[in-house]
Enzyme design. Structure first.
Site, PDB file in Angstrom:
ATOM      1  N   HIS A  19      36.055 -25.944  43.374  1.00 40.91           N
ATOM      2  CA  HIS A  19      35.580 -25.557  42.035  1.00 40.91           C
ATOM      3  C   HIS A  19      34.322 -24.699  42.154  1.00 40.91           C
ATOM      4  O   HIS A  19      34.184 -23.674  41.491  1.00 40.91           O
ATOM      5  CB  HIS A  19      35.227 -26.799  41.198  1.00 40.91           C
ATOM      6  CG  HIS A  19      36.407 -27.639  40.806  1.00 40.91           C
ATOM      7  ND1 HIS A  19      36.441 -29.004  40.991  1.00 40.91           N
ATOM      8  CD2 HIS A  19      37.586 -27.312  40.226  1.00 40.91           C
ATOM      9  CE1 HIS A  19      37.587 -29.476  40.545  1.00 40.91           C
ATOM     10  NE2 HIS A  19      38.309 -28.476  40.080  1.00 40.91           N
ATOM     11  N   LYS A  43      43.943 -39.263  29.491  1.00 39.77           N
ATOM     12  CA  LYS A  43      43.750 -39.625  30.902  1.00 39.77           C
ATOM     13  C   LYS A  43      42.594 -40.601  31.042  1.00 39.77           C
ATOM     14  O   LYS A  43      41.592 -40.479  30.337  1.00 39.77           O
ATOM     15  CB  LYS A  43      43.392 -38.375  31.708  1.00 39.77           C
ATOM     16  CG  LYS A  43      44.570 -37.640  32.284  1.00 39.77           C
ATOM     17  CD  LYS A  43      44.048 -36.737  33.388  1.00 39.77           C
ATOM     18  CE  LYS A  43      44.867 -35.481  33.561  1.00 39.77           C
ATOM     19  NZ  LYS A  43      44.199 -34.488  34.400  1.00 39.77           N
ATOM     20  N   ARG A  92      45.598 -21.917  44.264  1.00 42.99           N
ATOM     21  CA  ARG A  92      45.418 -22.238  45.674  1.00 42.99           C
ATOM     22  C   ARG A  92      46.657 -21.866  46.481  1.00 42.99           C
ATOM     23  O   ARG A  92      46.585 -21.231  47.506  1.00 42.99           O
ATOM     24  CB  ARG A  92      45.120 -23.735  45.840  1.00 42.99           C
ATOM     25  CG  ARG A  92      43.804 -24.156  45.238  1.00 42.99           C
ATOM     26  CD  ARG A  92      43.746 -25.621  44.986  1.00 42.99           C
ATOM     27  NE  ARG A  92      44.755 -26.031  44.029  1.00 42.99           N
ATOM     28  CZ  ARG A  92      44.825 -27.209  43.451  1.00 42.99           C
ATOM     29  NH1 ARG A  92      43.956 -28.139  43.769  1.00 42.99           N
ATOM     30  NH2 ARG A  92      45.761 -27.493  42.575  1.00 42.99           N
ATOM     31  N   SER A 130      40.930 -32.380  43.149  1.00 42.42           N
ATOM     32  CA  SER A 130      40.157 -33.560  42.743  1.00 42.42           C
ATOM     33  C   SER A 130      40.985 -34.819  42.966  1.00 42.42           C
ATOM     34  O   SER A 130      40.462 -35.861  43.353  1.00 42.42           O
ATOM     35  CB  SER A 130      39.771 -33.456  41.268  1.00 42.42           C
ATOM     36  OG  SER A 130      38.907 -32.389  41.066  1.00 42.42           O
TER      37      SER A 130
HETATM   38  O1  PNS Z   1      41.734 -29.028  36.004  1.00 38.93           O
HETATM   39  P1  PNS Z   1      42.996 -29.221  35.228  1.00 38.93           P
HETATM   40  O2  PNS Z   1      43.156 -30.664  34.863  1.00 38.93           O
HETATM   41  O3  PNS Z   1      44.182 -28.634  35.922  1.00 38.93           O
HETATM   42  O4  PNS Z   1      42.796 -28.422  33.846  1.00 38.93           O
HETATM   43  C1  PNS Z   1      43.838 -28.331  32.901  1.00 38.93           C
HETATM   44  C2  PNS Z   1      43.335 -27.747  31.580  1.00 38.93           C
HETATM   45  C3  PNS Z   1      42.125 -28.484  31.067  1.00 38.93           C
HETATM   46  C4  PNS Z   1      42.957 -26.291  31.799  1.00 38.93           C
HETATM   47  C5  PNS Z   1      44.521 -27.827  30.573  1.00 38.93           C
HETATM   48  O5  PNS Z   1      45.025 -29.108  30.550  1.00 38.93           O
HETATM   49  C6  PNS Z   1      44.122 -27.424  29.162  1.00 38.93           C
HETATM   50  O6  PNS Z   1      43.889 -26.265  28.898  1.00 38.93           O
HETATM   51  N1  PNS Z   1      44.044 -28.420  28.255  1.00 38.93           N
HETATM   52  C7  PNS Z   1      43.569 -28.247  26.894  1.00 38.93           C
HETATM   53  C8  PNS Z   1      44.705 -28.407  25.882  1.00 38.93           C
HETATM   54  C9  PNS Z   1      45.502 -27.136  25.772  1.00 38.93           C
HETATM   55  O7  PNS Z   1      45.004 -26.080  25.431  1.00 38.93           O
HETATM   56  N2  PNS Z   1      46.801 -27.239  26.119  1.00 38.93           N
HETATM   57  C10 PNS Z   1      47.703 -26.110  26.159  1.00 38.93           C
HETATM   58  C11 PNS Z   1      47.556 -25.395  27.478  1.00 38.93           C
HETATM   59  S1  PNS Z   1      48.782 -24.204  27.649  1.00 38.93           S
END
Ligand code: PNS
Length: 177
Positions: A19, A43, A92, A130
Site C-alpha cells: 500500500h 466485514k 499485483r 493484507s
Molecule cells: O482494499 P479492498 O478491500 O480491495 O478495497 C475494495 C474497495 C473499498 C475499493 C471496494 O470494496 C469499494 O469500492 N467499496 C465501496 C462500495 C462501492 O462503491 N461498491 C461498488 C464498487 S464497483
C-alpha cells in the site's frame, strides 16, 4: 489549471508495504492523493477504522500532498464529494485484473467522468495482501519486510495483548528505576 485529486480507496486492514509503495507512486503523479478507508459494516476487521486511520496518518505524514480519510457508501459518490478525478488502484498479478476490471467498469458506469488508474507496486510486493499478512501474523509467522515496523508492532499487540503490557512495563531508555 485545476489540480488533479485522486482517491486511493481500500480496507487497509492492516496497511502493508505494498500500500505504501503505491501511495508513494501515486503522490508523484497526482496533485493530491486521498487515502480513503472504507467503513464497511459487513466485514469484521482486525483493526478498527480509527486504528487504521491513525496508522495511515502516521505512515503518510511525510507526504505533503497525501491525506487520510474514511468513507462509506459508494466509492464514486465519495470521489465526487472530494472532487477527485481518478481512483487509484494497485494491480499485483493477473489474478487481480478480473476483479479490478469489474470494479473499474462498474464505477465508470456509475460515474463516467471518474477514471480508474492502475499502478503496479514494486515486484517484491507483488504477492503481498493484507489478508495474507493477517493470516501469517495470526499463525505466528514473520511479517518482517512486508509491513512497516509500526504495523508489525500493532499486529503483535493486537494478537497478543501481553506484548503491549510488557512494553508498557519496560523502563524508558535513560530512566533509572
Ligand atoms: O482494499 P479492498 O478491500 O480491495 O478495497 C475494495 C474497495 C473499498 C475499493 C471496494 O470494496 C469499494 O469500492 N467499496 C465501496 C462500495 C462501492 O462503491 N461498491 C461498488 C464498487 S464497483
Amino acid at each position: 489549471m485545476s489540480k488533479v485529486i485522486a482517491i486511493y480507496p481500500g480496507s487497509f486492514d492492516p496497511p502493508t508495504n505494498g500500500h505504501l509503495d503505491l501511495i508513494e507512486r501515486g503522490s508523484h503523479i497526482f496533485d493530491e492523493l486521498v487515502v480513503a478507508i472504507l467503513r464497511n459494516a459487513e466485514k469484521v476487521p482486525l483493526f478498527s477504522v480509527a486504528e487504521r486511520y491513525r496508522m495511515l496518518e502516521e505512515l503518510t505524514g511525510h507526504f505533503a500532498n497525501v491525506r487520510v480519510d474514511t468513507f462509506d457508501g459508494l466509492t464514486v459518490e465519495y470521489a465526487t464529494r472530494v472532487k477527485a478525478k481518478a481512483v487509484l488502484r494497485g494491480i499485483r498479478a493477473i489474478s487481480d485484473y478480473e476483479y479490478e476490471l469489474q470494479m473499474a467498469l462498474m464505477n465508470r458506469k456509475l460515474q463516467p467522468h471518474l477514471e480508474t488508474v492502475f499502478m503496479m507496486p514494486a515486484e517484491q510486493y507483488s504477492y503481498l495482501s493484507s489478508r495474507l499478512v493477517r493470516e501469517v501474523a495470526q499463525l505466528g509467522g514473520s511479517i518482517k519486510d512486508l509491513v512497516p515496523e509500526m504495523v508489525e508492532r500493532r499486529l503483535k499487540e493486537k494478537l497478543d495483548p501481553a506484548v503491549k503490557l510488557k512494553d508498557a512495563r519496560k523502563p524508558k531508555a535513560g530512566k533509572r528505576v
